[in-house]
Design a protein around this motif. Sequence first.
Motif, PDB file in Angstrom:
ATOM      1  N   UNK A 167       9.755  -4.720  -3.970  1.00 41.64           N
ATOM      2  CA  UNK A 167       9.359  -3.316  -4.055  1.00 41.64           C
ATOM      3  C   UNK A 167       9.674  -2.686  -5.409  1.00 41.64           C
ATOM      4  N   UNK A 168      10.862  -2.895  -5.916  1.00 47.43           N
ATOM      5  CA  UNK A 168      11.250  -2.275  -7.192  1.00 47.43           C
ATOM      6  C   UNK A 168      10.346  -2.749  -8.326  1.00 47.43           C
ATOM      7  N   UNK A 169      10.000  -4.027  -8.336  1.00 46.43           N
ATOM      8  CA  UNK A 169       9.133  -4.567  -9.381  1.00 46.43           C
ATOM      9  C   UNK A 169       7.712  -4.023  -9.257  1.00 46.43           C
ATOM     10  N   UNK A 170       7.225  -3.938  -8.037  1.00 48.93           N
ATOM     11  CA  UNK A 170       5.864  -3.441  -7.825  1.00 48.93           C
ATOM     12  C   UNK A 170       5.772  -1.969  -8.223  1.00 48.93           C
ATOM     13  N   UNK A 171       6.771  -1.183  -7.876  1.00 46.96           N
ATOM     14  CA  UNK A 171       6.751   0.236  -8.249  1.00 46.96           C
ATOM     15  C   UNK A 171       6.797   0.379  -9.763  1.00 46.96           C
ATOM     16  N   UNK A 172       7.606  -0.434 -10.443  1.00 43.22           N
ATOM     17  CA  UNK A 172       7.648  -0.387 -11.911  1.00 43.22           C
ATOM     18  C   UNK A 172       6.304  -0.767 -12.512  1.00 43.22           C
ATOM     19  N   UNK A 173       5.702  -1.824 -11.998  1.00 42.08           N
ATOM     20  CA  UNK A 173       4.398  -2.269 -12.506  1.00 42.08           C
ATOM     21  C   UNK A 173       3.339  -1.199 -12.261  1.00 42.08           C
TER      22      UNK A 173
ATOM     23  N   UNK B  16       2.545  15.491   2.345  1.00 36.88           N
ATOM     24  CA  UNK B  16       2.569  15.360   3.805  1.00 36.88           C
ATOM     25  C   UNK B  16       1.204  14.915   4.323  1.00 36.88           C
ATOM     26  N   UNK B  17       0.141  15.505   3.793  1.00 33.81           N
ATOM     27  CA  UNK B  17      -1.208  15.124   4.220  1.00 33.81           C
ATOM     28  C   UNK B  17      -1.496  13.672   3.852  1.00 33.81           C
ATOM     29  N   UNK B  18      -1.088  13.252   2.642  1.00 33.09           N
ATOM     30  CA  UNK B  18      -1.293  11.865   2.235  1.00 33.09           C
ATOM     31  C   UNK B  18      -0.507  10.910   3.136  1.00 33.09           C
ATOM     32  N   UNK B  19       0.704  11.285   3.514  1.00 35.76           N
ATOM     33  CA  UNK B  19       1.491  10.441   4.422  1.00 35.76           C
ATOM     34  C   UNK B  19       0.840  10.335   5.793  1.00 35.76           C
ATOM     35  N   UNK B  20       0.332  11.434   6.296  1.00 33.86           N
ATOM     36  CA  UNK B  20      -0.333  11.402   7.602  1.00 33.86           C
ATOM     37  C   UNK B  20      -1.574  10.515   7.542  1.00 33.86           C
ATOM     38  N   UNK B  21      -2.343  10.640   6.467  1.00 38.08           N
ATOM     39  CA  UNK B  21      -3.534   9.789   6.316  1.00 38.08           C
ATOM     40  C   UNK B  21      -3.129   8.320   6.217  1.00 38.08           C
ATOM     41  N   UNK B  22      -2.062   8.039   5.449  1.00 40.87           N
ATOM     42  CA  UNK B  22      -1.592   6.657   5.327  1.00 40.87           C
ATOM     43  C   UNK B  22      -1.216   6.091   6.683  1.00 40.87           C
ATOM     44  N   UNK B  23      -0.425   6.807   7.456  1.00 35.86           N
ATOM     45  CA  UNK B  23       0.015   6.297   8.752  1.00 35.86           C
ATOM     46  C   UNK B  23      -1.133   6.196   9.742  1.00 35.86           C
ATOM     47  N   UNK B  24      -2.100   7.081   9.647  1.00 34.85           N
ATOM     48  CA  UNK B  24      -3.273   7.000  10.512  1.00 34.85           C
ATOM     49  C   UNK B  24      -4.045   5.711  10.234  1.00 34.85           C
ATOM     50  N   UNK B  25      -4.327   5.447   8.955  1.00 32.71           N
ATOM     51  CA  UNK B  25      -5.070   4.232   8.620  1.00 32.71           C
ATOM     52  C   UNK B  25      -4.246   2.967   8.861  1.00 32.71           C
TER      53      UNK B  25
ATOM     54  N   UNK C 293       8.188  -5.994   6.342  1.00 35.68           N
ATOM     55  CA  UNK C 293       8.468  -4.794   5.569  1.00 35.68           C
ATOM     56  C   UNK C 293       9.861  -4.856   4.944  1.00 35.68           C
ATOM     57  N   UNK C 294      10.837  -5.308   5.716  1.00 40.38           N
ATOM     58  CA  UNK C 294      12.209  -5.432   5.223  1.00 40.38           C
ATOM     59  C   UNK C 294      12.284  -6.430   4.066  1.00 40.38           C
ATOM     60  N   UNK C 295      11.632  -7.573   4.221  1.00 38.06           N
ATOM     61  CA  UNK C 295      11.636  -8.588   3.156  1.00 38.06           C
ATOM     62  C   UNK C 295      11.019  -8.023   1.880  1.00 38.06           C
ATOM     63  N   UNK C 296       9.882  -7.343   2.031  1.00 36.88           N
ATOM     64  CA  UNK C 296       9.215  -6.804   0.858  1.00 36.88           C
ATOM     65  C   UNK C 296      10.074  -5.754   0.153  1.00 36.88           C
TER      66      UNK C 296
ATOM     67  N   UNK D 255       0.839  -1.207   0.000  1.00 38.09           N
ATOM     68  CA  UNK D 255       0.000   0.000   0.000  1.00 38.09           C
ATOM     69  C   UNK D 255       0.871   1.252   0.000  1.00 38.09           C
ATOM     70  N   UNK D 256       1.954   1.223   0.763  1.00 39.59           N
ATOM     71  CA  UNK D 256       2.882   2.351   0.771  1.00 39.59           C
ATOM     72  C   UNK D 256       3.491   2.561  -0.611  1.00 39.59           C
ATOM     73  N   UNK D 257       3.831   1.468  -1.301  1.00 40.01           N
ATOM     74  CA  UNK D 257       4.380   1.597  -2.653  1.00 40.01           C
ATOM     75  C   UNK D 257       3.359   2.172  -3.630  1.00 40.01           C
ATOM     76  N   UNK D 258       2.088   1.876  -3.419  1.00 35.81           N
ATOM     77  CA  UNK D 258       1.055   2.482  -4.266  1.00 35.81           C
ATOM     78  C   UNK D 258       1.078   3.995  -4.085  1.00 35.81           C
ATOM     79  N   UNK D 259       1.119   4.455  -2.843  1.00 33.94           N
ATOM     80  CA  UNK D 259       1.223   5.891  -2.594  1.00 33.94           C
ATOM     81  C   UNK D 259       2.511   6.447  -3.187  1.00 33.94           C
ATOM     82  N   UNK D 260       3.597   5.746  -3.000  1.00 36.16           N
ATOM     83  CA  UNK D 260       4.893   6.224  -3.471  1.00 36.16           C
ATOM     84  C   UNK D 260       4.942   6.288  -4.995  1.00 36.16           C
TER      85      UNK D 260
END
Length: 157
Positions: free
Chosen positions: A91-97, A45-54, A83-86, A25-30
């Motif tokens: 992560x790089x493949x998911x961000x590219x996709x 910043x607002x999107x990050x705060x909302x992400x961490x809240x949820x 998180x570390x494993x992902x 989900x973080x990679x989707x935002x990123x």
Amino acid sequence: MNNGTEHQIWIFIIFLVVGIVSSIVFDVFRAFNLKDKRKKIILVIIADIIFWFFLSIFIFAVSLKFNDGKLRAYMFVGFCIGTFIYFNTLSAYVVRILSVMYCVVCKFLLLILFPVVFLIKLFNNTFFVVISFSRKGIKRVISKLKFKFITLKKFKR
């Protein structure tokens, strides 16, 4: 293994999966923040705060569902390891996709919306030309009627 240890292992595995899912989900935002560089820093910043809240609500809900709301250190360790494993494997493949999907969706929407936007602009410009022409025409007609009315008043006296 006794029942308590087995339960803790399952909770650890669940939080490994929670770490992986939250990282996706973080990679989707990123990915969307990387693609649209025009975004203002305040929106990021607002999107990050909302992400961490949820995310915190999600972690608490999973903890409540599987461990009666108890937060233990091994749960956070499992989350961090997931998180570390992902981030070190997928992560790089998911961000590219996601970036490719974002580009494809944007191009598809542009392809679909271009004729609609073109027609709206065409009718909008035509509409305003007709309105401005009709305003000028109406003003001319009103001024001519006023002139005739004023001249008719003069002759009636």
